[in-house]
Design an enzyme around this catalytic site. Sequence first.
Site, mmCIF file in Angstrom:
data_model
loop_
_atom_site.group_PDB
_atom_site.id
_atom_site.type_symbol
_atom_site.label_atom_id
_atom_site.label_comp_id
_atom_site.label_asym_id
_atom_site.label_seq_id
_atom_site.Cartn_x
_atom_site.Cartn_y
_atom_site.Cartn_z
ATOM 1 N N HIS A 164 20.171 33.659 -29.209
ATOM 2 C CA HIS A 164 21.004 34.548 -30.032
ATOM 3 C C HIS A 164 22.375 33.898 -30.196
ATOM 4 O O HIS A 164 23.141 33.810 -29.240
ATOM 5 C CB HIS A 164 21.118 35.915 -29.355
ATOM 6 C CG HIS A 164 19.802 36.620 -29.249
ATOM 7 N ND1 HIS A 164 19.417 37.349 -28.145
ATOM 8 C CD2 HIS A 164 18.758 36.672 -30.123
ATOM 9 C CE1 HIS A 164 18.203 37.844 -28.367
ATOM 10 N NE2 HIS A 164 17.785 37.445 -29.549
ATOM 11 N N GLU A 167 25.890 34.978 -28.848
ATOM 12 C CA GLU A 167 26.072 35.048 -27.399
ATOM 13 C C GLU A 167 26.601 33.710 -26.892
ATOM 14 O O GLU A 167 25.930 32.963 -26.175
ATOM 15 C CB GLU A 167 24.750 35.473 -26.750
ATOM 16 C CG GLU A 167 24.344 36.881 -27.185
ATOM 17 C CD GLU A 167 22.883 37.223 -26.953
ATOM 18 O OE1 GLU A 167 22.431 38.254 -27.473
ATOM 19 O OE2 GLU A 167 22.182 36.443 -26.276
ATOM 20 N N GLU A 333 21.486 37.576 -18.274
ATOM 21 C CA GLU A 333 22.402 38.256 -19.206
ATOM 22 C C GLU A 333 23.811 38.259 -18.627
ATOM 23 O O GLU A 333 24.013 38.654 -17.479
ATOM 24 C CB GLU A 333 21.954 39.705 -19.444
ATOM 25 C CG GLU A 333 20.591 39.847 -20.110
ATOM 26 C CD GLU A 333 20.615 39.595 -21.605
ATOM 27 O OE1 GLU A 333 21.731 39.398 -22.153
ATOM 28 O OE2 GLU A 333 19.530 39.601 -22.229
HETATM 29 ZN ZN ZN Z 1 20.388 37.631 -26.356
#
Ligand code: ZN
Length: 371
Positions: A164, A167, A333
């Site tokens: 992504h 990010e 994350e």
């Molecule tokens: Zn992501």
Amino acid sequence: MPHISSHFDSGNIVVNDVSAGTARLSIRPDNASEHMQWFHFRVSAARGEKMTYILDNANKASYPDAWENYRVRVSHDREHWTCVDTAFDGTQLSWKHTADHDIIWFAYFAPYSEERHLDGLALAQQHPGVRIDCLTQTLDGADLDRIVVGNPDGPKVWAIARQHPGESMAEWCAEGLVDRLLDDADPVARWLLAHTQWHIVPNCNPDGSRRGNLRTNAAGANLNREWVNPTAERCPEVKAILAAMDISGVDMCLDIHGDEAIPYTFVAGAEGVPRWNDAMQAQLEVFQKALVHASPDFQTTHGYPKDAPGEANLTMATNQVAERFGAFSVTLEMPFKDHDDLPDADMAFSPERAKRLGGALLDAVRALVTS
Ligand SMILES: [Zn+2]
């Protein structure tokens, strides 16, 4: 009158109106999808002027709830990004700022540039034993780079970052991982290079990164939903990474991301894959315990709900890799906000912290290999 623009690497903003003291702006959606949340723009000729910045379409962002307690990042040297108090009223995101320089930059999170990516490759390949190959060309014609280093007879550790593109902390984290892995004075790194082989893709989505997208590539594909039968037309990035994984095999995989909403660093495992078993559960616990020990910028209390048995979404990298290879596989994350267990009032979660966490991953991988 201040002037606002975003015509540069990973720039993203639409200027609706700039008048004395107020800039009304909108986030531009990804070029081929509705997703949006990433923004990155510069303000010229603002020195000394108290400005109010308003993102008119903040409530249309992909994760509107994530604006709660979020703080925009500002920089005047493009090195240090500090927080500005930011308000979300349910519709608009706004903040006030008086520039102390002629040009300032605002972004959703500290950007990670294409130039820095290339500099990182150039530096890495000075290390003996490092090989870098181009897994494919992206739809925009960029190179998808993989760094390979370590013992080819050892377990294969994959680290893939920034599926992504918005990010950006994911690529900061990958930089920290590579920096430590190639530090000849670091005993953990030396041990890992002697006992494991690493395959690192520091930016899985260079097209989306350059275009200033949040979540998708040039064709509008969310790469982390394309891991079942990826096609060259829609997501050559995933097709190429998966093909390279099939050749190397995978024993461990770290898929590195940022989360818009949750103010903590955490991992998500592959508990919902059909082949999940006690040994995989034990590996997950070893890894998490070791990473908690290695870095107070990691915790296991907060995170995503676990998938129910057998209900994993196999289009996601972590689940596909766990099921396909029987590998240890997690999604890491990091927050856009802060890691609330150890908050930083000025910087919130920062590139420097993402890099340190990337380095700490080595301790956790070593714990896994020796368990
Ligand atoms: Zn992501």
